[in-house]
Design a protein around this motif. Sequence first.
Motif, PDB file in Angstrom:
ATOM      1  N   PHE A 502      29.067  33.620  45.318  1.00 50.99           N
ATOM      2  CA  PHE A 502      30.102  33.497  44.286  1.00 50.99           C
ATOM      3  C   PHE A 502      29.663  32.577  43.166  1.00 50.99           C
ATOM      4  O   PHE A 502      28.770  31.741  43.357  1.00 50.99           O
ATOM      5  CB  PHE A 502      31.396  32.957  44.894  1.00 50.99           C
ATOM      6  CG  PHE A 502      32.444  34.015  45.018  1.00 50.99           C
ATOM      7  CD1 PHE A 502      33.313  34.260  43.983  1.00 50.99           C
ATOM      8  CD2 PHE A 502      32.518  34.807  46.154  1.00 50.99           C
ATOM      9  CE1 PHE A 502      34.274  35.258  44.080  1.00 50.99           C
ATOM     10  CE2 PHE A 502      33.457  35.806  46.275  1.00 50.99           C
ATOM     11  CZ  PHE A 502      34.342  36.033  45.237  1.00 50.99           C
ATOM     12  N   ASN A 503      30.321  32.733  42.056  1.00 46.20           N
ATOM     13  CA  ASN A 503      30.102  31.816  40.947  1.00 46.20           C
ATOM     14  C   ASN A 503      31.312  31.836  40.023  1.00 46.20           C
ATOM     15  O   ASN A 503      32.236  32.612  40.255  1.00 46.20           O
ATOM     16  CB  ASN A 503      28.824  32.184  40.190  1.00 46.20           C
ATOM     17  CG  ASN A 503      28.036  30.938  39.840  1.00 46.20           C
ATOM     18  OD1 ASN A 503      28.524  30.102  39.109  1.00 46.20           O
ATOM     19  ND2 ASN A 503      26.839  30.812  40.409  1.00 46.20           N
ATOM     20  N   SER A 504      31.244  31.012  38.999  1.00 49.86           N
ATOM     21  CA  SER A 504      32.398  30.906  38.113  1.00 49.86           C
ATOM     22  C   SER A 504      32.467  32.094  37.152  1.00 49.86           C
ATOM     23  O   SER A 504      31.433  32.640  36.760  1.00 49.86           O
ATOM     24  CB  SER A 504      32.296  29.608  37.311  1.00 49.86           C
ATOM     25  OG  SER A 504      33.500  29.395  36.630  1.00 49.86           O
ATOM     26  N   ASN A 621      24.675  36.256  33.450  1.00 48.94           N
ATOM     27  CA  ASN A 621      24.353  34.879  33.788  1.00 48.94           C
ATOM     28  C   ASN A 621      25.577  34.189  34.385  1.00 48.94           C
ATOM     29  O   ASN A 621      26.693  34.736  34.316  1.00 48.94           O
ATOM     30  CB  ASN A 621      23.913  34.141  32.516  1.00 48.94           C
ATOM     31  CG  ASN A 621      22.706  33.276  32.814  1.00 48.94           C
ATOM     32  OD1 ASN A 621      22.543  32.788  33.926  1.00 48.94           O
ATOM     33  ND2 ASN A 621      21.853  33.104  31.818  1.00 48.94           N
ATOM     34  N   LYS A 622      25.393  33.001  34.918  1.00 50.84           N
ATOM     35  CA  LYS A 622      26.522  32.246  35.489  1.00 50.84           C
ATOM     36  C   LYS A 622      27.632  32.077  34.453  1.00 50.84           C
ATOM     37  O   LYS A 622      27.353  31.747  33.299  1.00 50.84           O
ATOM     38  CB  LYS A 622      26.052  30.862  35.922  1.00 50.84           C
ATOM     39  CG  LYS A 622      25.207  30.879  37.176  1.00 50.84           C
ATOM     40  CD  LYS A 622      24.767  29.473  37.527  1.00 50.84           C
ATOM     41  CE  LYS A 622      23.848  29.512  38.747  1.00 50.84           C
ATOM     42  NZ  LYS A 622      23.312  28.191  39.074  1.00 50.84           N
ATOM     43  N   CYS A 652      30.071  39.456  40.163  1.00 48.28           N
ATOM     44  CA  CYS A 652      29.508  40.616  39.471  1.00 48.28           C
ATOM     45  C   CYS A 652      28.541  40.128  38.409  1.00 48.28           C
ATOM     46  O   CYS A 652      28.755  40.349  37.196  1.00 48.28           O
ATOM     47  CB  CYS A 652      30.611  41.454  38.854  1.00 48.28           C
ATOM     48  SG  CYS A 652      31.819  41.961  40.060  1.00 48.28           S
ATOM     49  N   ILE A 653      27.560  39.390  38.854  1.00 49.16           N
ATOM     50  CA  ILE A 653      26.568  38.826  37.940  1.00 49.16           C
ATOM     51  C   ILE A 653      25.189  39.180  38.495  1.00 49.16           C
ATOM     52  O   ILE A 653      25.083  40.051  39.352  1.00 49.16           O
ATOM     53  CB  ILE A 653      26.776  37.300  37.772  1.00 49.16           C
ATOM     54  CG1 ILE A 653      26.619  36.564  39.106  1.00 49.16           C
ATOM     55  CG2 ILE A 653      28.149  37.024  37.191  1.00 49.16           C
ATOM     56  CD1 ILE A 653      26.699  35.046  38.971  1.00 49.16           C
ATOM     57  N   ASP A 654      24.164  38.522  37.997  1.00 50.22           N
ATOM     58  CA  ASP A 654      22.836  38.889  38.489  1.00 50.22           C
ATOM     59  C   ASP A 654      22.717  38.539  39.972  1.00 50.22           C
ATOM     60  O   ASP A 654      23.122  37.466  40.405  1.00 50.22           O
ATOM     61  CB  ASP A 654      21.760  38.155  37.688  1.00 50.22           C
ATOM     62  CG  ASP A 654      20.397  38.740  38.009  1.00 50.22           C
ATOM     63  OD1 ASP A 654      20.111  39.848  37.533  1.00 50.22           O
ATOM     64  OD2 ASP A 654      19.647  38.112  38.790  1.00 50.22           O
ATOM     65  N   ARG A 655      22.112  39.429  40.722  1.00 54.54           N
ATOM     66  CA  ARG A 655      22.125  39.251  42.174  1.00 54.54           C
ATOM     67  C   ARG A 655      21.369  38.016  42.632  1.00 54.54           C
ATOM     68  O   ARG A 655      21.660  37.461  43.686  1.00 54.54           O
ATOM     69  CB  ARG A 655      21.585  40.485  42.861  1.00 54.54           C
ATOM     70  CG  ARG A 655      20.087  40.666  42.716  1.00 54.54           C
ATOM     71  CD  ARG A 655      19.623  41.588  43.802  1.00 54.54           C
ATOM     72  NE  ARG A 655      18.210  41.861  43.699  1.00 54.54           N
ATOM     73  CZ  ARG A 655      17.530  42.458  44.647  1.00 54.54           C
ATOM     74  NH1 ARG A 655      18.136  42.832  45.746  1.00 54.54           N
ATOM     75  NH2 ARG A 655      16.261  42.694  44.500  1.00 54.54           N
TER      76      ARG A 655
END
Lengths: 713, 281
Positions: A502-504, A621-622, A652-655
């Motif tokens: 996960f990320n923001s 990107n993040k 849903c960003i870079d793996r």
Amino acid sequence: MVIDSRNKTLKFLLLATLVVLLIPAKAQAYIGPGAGFAFFGSMLTFFYATLSVVFYLLTWPVRYVIRAIRGRRAFVRSRVRKFVVLGLDGMDYALTKEFLEEGKLPNLARLRREGCFKQLATTIPPISPVAWSSFQTGSNPGKHNIFDFLTRDKKSYLPKLSSVDIRDTRRKISLGKYQLPLGKAGIHLLRKSKPFWTTLGEHGIFSSVIRVPITFPPEKFYGVQLSGMCVPDLRGTQGTFSFYTSRSDGSVEHTAGESFTVTRNKNTIKAELIGPPNPFRKDNSVLKCPFVVTIKDEDTVKLTISGNTYTVAKNAYTEWIKLGFKACPGVTVHGICKFLLLSTTPEFELYVTPVNIDPEKPAMPISHPGIFSTYLAKRQGPFATLGLLEDSWALNEKIISDESFIKQSTDADIERRKMFFDSLDKIKRGLCVCVFDGMDRIQHTFWRDIDKQHPANKQRRQNRPRNAIEEIYRRMDDLVGETLDRCKSNDTVLMIISDHGFNSFRCGVDLNRWLEENGYLKLKNDGRNKKNLAGVDWSKTRAFALGLAGIFLNLKGREAQGIVEPENEADSLRDEIITKLTGLTDSAKSNQPVVKQVYNALKVYRGPYKDEAPDLIIGYNKGYRASWETAIGQVTDKIYHENTKAWSGDHCIDRSLVPGVLFCNRRIETKEPRLMDIGPTILDMFGVAVPRYMDGRPLSVADAASRRTDQSE
Amino acid sequence: MMSFLAHIVTWLNVPLNAAGKLLTAPVAAVPGWLSNTVISAAMGVILLVLWKYTSNQDAIGRVKDDIKANMLALKLFKDSISVTLQAQGRVFKGAGGLLFHAIRPMLVVTVPICLILAQMGLWYQARPLQPGEEALVVMELNGNVDSAWPNVSIASMPAADVIIDQTRVFSKRQIYWKIKARENGLNNIVFQVDNEQVEKELAIGNGFMRVSLQRPGWHWFDILEHPSEKPFGPDSVVQSISIKYPDRLSRTSGTGWWVAYFFVASMVFALIFKPFLKVRI
């Protein structure tokens, strides 16, 4: 002594009743229906159970021989008796590591100490339907055909679910205003390839597969399965909540929900729950289930629905309430839902969860065999069946509070836990897989708890500091602890995996607007802000975005109104967009790079379905992600949209930025395990040859004897 | 205790006889199968409702769900012997649980059903004598083999003739008469026992009549089983008087069969109405 004497009396009464019932005819007749009820209730059960057991035991050798002939001898080359996979959707590697170091996850720490803890490489794109499909088939998306939640209809450009196709039955008999459908609606799973548990079944190994995403409709195999993500609600949507209010301005439009203005007549409110379309009517009018709310006091109402009355307290969910939508005499469509009373004064406000398919009497197939969901419902009571059961849209739309949302998640975990532990108890030899997705939903909606700079925190007033994400990590750690207690045997392998991290999600990127600004997409004169790509001028559009990760070329011969020549133009167009997008920066944020990498589907996917994929997959990107508008094919007037919704975290960003986790109670030597390696590993552990179509490779899992006792990871 | 019970049943029989006469009066006018079916249907539904409110419906529901779950487990996990045996054990446990939960409502239901069956028995257990038919009349006396015998005689009556006068069985302290029916109607046979007069109902006619097989003595179960006539007191010389009426021959409303038919029919109707009344059994 008193208790003893009571027990004796009780036993005597029971014995006396048994004697009376076991001596039939006249004695029973004189007790009349009373004895009859008791007879029907218990004696028949007793006889039926005995007969069933005798039948199953007598036929067991025959079935064993048939299985042996069909699928060779199971477990002969197996290195394991039982394999347990506990899927924790969205468990993030970095966050887990941080919590482990802070000593907040003692059970997972034990697993790391005794077995292993590694990053688990996810798919391109790192989205649950894609990742879990790769998990179950052991192959890349080019072979299983799932590339996103949504794809486009090639004829109409309309968005549609990528995993399932539901079509009404074509054969009907017309009867004036009514019609008689002949046959069932066609429900087709669009995920291709073969899950590894089907292969296990072919070798006589039984599996229990609970709530793994993209298993709707369920497929036949040797085992039991309850479908997960993408199971629709009773209306056929991915979850539509209802909100009833006495406010005069109540009927506003909601995403994934409906508002209804109701009239308060003294203390009584009458309203209706909306159900599925009536299959017996030509006009497709929807079925309705009326209900009456009587306000008792400020904090309590009485709810009467489907012939039952319930007391509903303010800010407390009801239990699952069973609903019956009468389609025609003798035909009732069954559903379940929960009510949440939000307010009685000054305005009446009532939230109702999406109407879930009743697992006891499912209107659509949600399990294999069909009776498995009934079994679970009888064993533990009604449970949520909707794919995305936590109602994040009701939270986004500020209908329900953070606490009410978290309660949905914890309740779902409790239900899932019962199913999982039951399957662990039932399966002595074979595979148990269960996915818990609450962690994904909580991180999506409460990343703002740990990202203090998140735009969603600007208008937020939090009474007390809370970290819902840490809470769910701790809760899942408890679950791991209980699971470990049930997997003590040396010949049981336990793996805890996640499909992605996960990320923001601070900023949404309107890719279609970017395509428009760069001359790849043209809107009709009045096309701006129209949903479902309805505003796009296809005769002048070369590329468009839909869903959470992809850009499609408007390819001639593939799309209905395609203009891009596949031979001469497509490759150069792909390269051109990749180059431009990779250099995209956000000028409002010190030219921060927005996109980490753009993938050419033809290069990253292999297999018969790679042409079905979006042509380009965007690895953001993040902090960035496709905007909400992009996902549904709406073109706005700016590229960047600050995300102020509760849905504040995403993957849903870079793996490379969101790897999943792999814990195991045995050592794993493989340096960089991938999600698609898990299925082949399980086949290998059970002594079943890995099919050649699988892209995953078995991980090197150590024997039970070499469990570590020191902390060396 | 027994005397107290006899008092209670005697007291209950008064209103029940009055209500029974009134409510079951149509039995005389319709075919036996129809009247028994209607009564069975009504009783099935009434007792179902009684069952609903005297049983722990939630607990029954839980046990039934558990039984169903384990039955399904038998099917789902049929290849696992341990699960099969475990599920069977749980089904048996559930069946026992259901029986346990049935005790309270069954005990409650038993009381009214016995009283009602006694009223129904008056109609169906035997048929009245027809003119010209003979029957035995048996009087049972108090005391033992050595006790003195009272002077007993039957007063002459227009409804029947005494064709064989009293025959005494000393070991049983019983006196037998054989009578022959003469005219239709509900009559009384009057017995002179020493200085006391006692009576017994005599039913003569075609079709359905309330037939009292026995005027009972002071025993609660006999009073329950033969509710129509006032029982003899505990101090009475006469313990009971019974008439051996002919059997009624019918599979739905005949001697012996009517009870079985009632049991089955009331059950069937109760099961039909079960889903509508939302009763768990």
